[in-house]
Scaffold this motif. Structure first.
Motif: not given
Length: 459
Positions: A234-240, A257-258, A263-267, A275-281
């Motif tokens: 689990m990753l907290m923060g969706g930066g570079r 990714i939390l 808007a960043r979640c959509r990006q 990638d095998d990644v789920m993005v959570i707002n």
């Protein structure tokens, strides 16, 4: 050596602090006079409040005589432009900090070289690789492969389970035929490059050098068999850094990714669609959200927000919920020791990582890589031994290496070998050296090419 640093921000000021200790002629260039004042306080260097993209400013800074020009402003465009101008004005080497992952693709190297930009530094990509190396082996603090795994370096926190390692001097614990060597020790606030009479203690972070074949046995030796392998993180923060980390994850790992910003979640969804990644707002500090998203079935938690304190606290919360491996982005240097004492598994600092890569450009010898140990006041370097250099003239025991410097191993013809006092290093060997950071420049005299004579004529 004359070094010009364009940019008095986090990386530039850290570099200035490191390099000013070695009596280099340093000029720190920035448009912001207040930044310059803060970065140069107590340091022996010159500051100029001028634009790094101004030709007249670069001339005033002495760029035509510069051995190394470093562009590390917050603006990628300014860094690239200033390096191109510096090259045209006569700077010997240039390095630019960038934000675009596309630029570091090896197929683009010749293009940037033709523009006068010798090297590119993308700190977020370097940090991401450190994270992946750490989570792939949940039981180590740092992990580094030399030449594709010919030699392995592992930083390991020693607990009470490592009973076989205590109460013995290193000369007995690691005899010449041992399959591992202990090349550095972090103990409380001190960093030790050990000798044969030193002993390990519980809660030390010991840096081992070994071969890939012995890594499973070393894991047993230090009592880390109970650490689970990471399959979910689990990753907290969706930066570079988070994006680069997800791109580098092995196929058997999945990630969530939390990220608070919708808007960043959509990006992120677009950037990571393959990638095998789920993005959570959501907020990674929200305990209920962590539980809902399966934190108790997660083996690694990475806190990568811009706020150091938030990252440390989030990792502590994750540990309380049963996560064994934690990673924190710690940008404030003053917090690194505290984070280590709180048992944050892997500590990531972009300043030290970037500085290590830039530092190797200062050396006269054929150094191929430099790595900071982050939590310890030590660096690891890979040197290529050249014909006639001091390191090839006599066995290791007779080289007279200063206290605080040790040779851990060599790679010869693709095969890794540990080093002992009788080892004779040969031209062409890749030599792995450990050194206190403050002593690093002293390595140059052992590896640099000899001047004059027939050797110099043909090289």
């Amino acid at each position: 050596m004359k070094i010009i640093i364009a940019g008095a921000g986090a990386v530039g000021s850290h570099l200035a602090m490191l390099l000013s200790k070695e009596n280099h002629d340093i000029v720190l260039l920035d448009e912001d006079a207040d930044k310059l004042a803060r970065a140069s306080e107590g340091l022996d260097l010159m500051t100029l409040a001028l634009k790094p993209t101004s030709i007249s400013a670069l001339k005033e800074a002495g760029t035509p005589q510069a051995d190394l020009f470093i562009g590390v402003t917050p603006s990628e465009t300014k860094n690239l432009t200033s390096c191109m101008l510096a090259h045209q004005l006569g700077a010997h080497k240039t390095v630019a900090r960038i934000d675009n992952a596309e630029y570091i693709d090896p197929k683009n190297a010749a293009f940037f070289t033709s523009m006068g930009i010798g090297s590119l530094i993308y700190p977020e990509a370097l940090a991401a690789q450190e994270i992946v190396d750490g989570v792939k082996r949940s039981w180590v603090r740092q992990y580094w492969e030399v030449r594709g795994g010919a030699l392995i370096i592992l930083g390991i926190k020693l607990r009470e389970e490592a009973t076989q390692l205590y109460g013995k001097q290193l000369k007995d614990l690691c005899p010449p035929d041992s399959p591992y060597h202990i090349v550095a020790i972090k103990r409380d606030e001190s960093t030790i490059i050990p000798g044969g009479l030193d002993e390990l203690q519980q809660n030390d972070i010991a840096y081992f050098m070994t071969t890939k074949r012995f890594v499973p046995s070393l894991r047993q030796l230090v009592g880390k068999d109970g650490y689970p392998d990471v399959k979910r993180m689990m990753l907290m923060g969706g930066g570079r850094i988070a994006v680069q980390t997800c791109h580098r994850l092995p196929d058997y790992m999945s990630a969530k990714i939390l990220e608070q910003d919708l808007a960043r979640c959509r990006q992120l969804a677009d950037l990571l669609e393959n990638d095998d990644v789920m993005v959570i707002n959501g907020d990674g500090r929200d305990t209920q959200l962590l539980l809902d998203e399966g934190i108790r079935k997660t083996q690694a938690f990475c806190a990568l927000t811009p706020e150091t304190e938030t990252n440390i606290l989030a990792c502590l919360a994750a540990k309380r919920m049963g996560v064994r491996k934690t990673v924190a982005l710690v940008e404030n240097m003053e917090y690194i020791t505290m984070a280590e004492k709180l048992d944050i598994g892997t500590i990531i600092n972009k300043k030290t990582i970037s500085a290590s890569h830039i530092y190797q450009m200062m050396l006269d010898a054929d150094v191929t890589s430099v790595k900071s140990l982050t939590i310890a006041d030590a660096d690891v370097a890979e040197f290529v031994a050249v014909e006639g250099s001091m390191v090839t003239r006599m066995p290791v025991m007779k080289l007279g290496l200063p206290k605080g410097i040790t040779i851990g191993g060599i790679v010869r013809d693709g095969v890794g070998q540990l080093v002992n006092g009788r080892t004779q290093i040969e031209a062409g060997d890749l030599v792995v050296v450990f050194s206190r950071t403050s002593m690093f420049k002293q390595l140059d005299q052992f590896f640099k090419r000899p001047k004059g004579g027939l050797f110099a004529m043909f090289h």
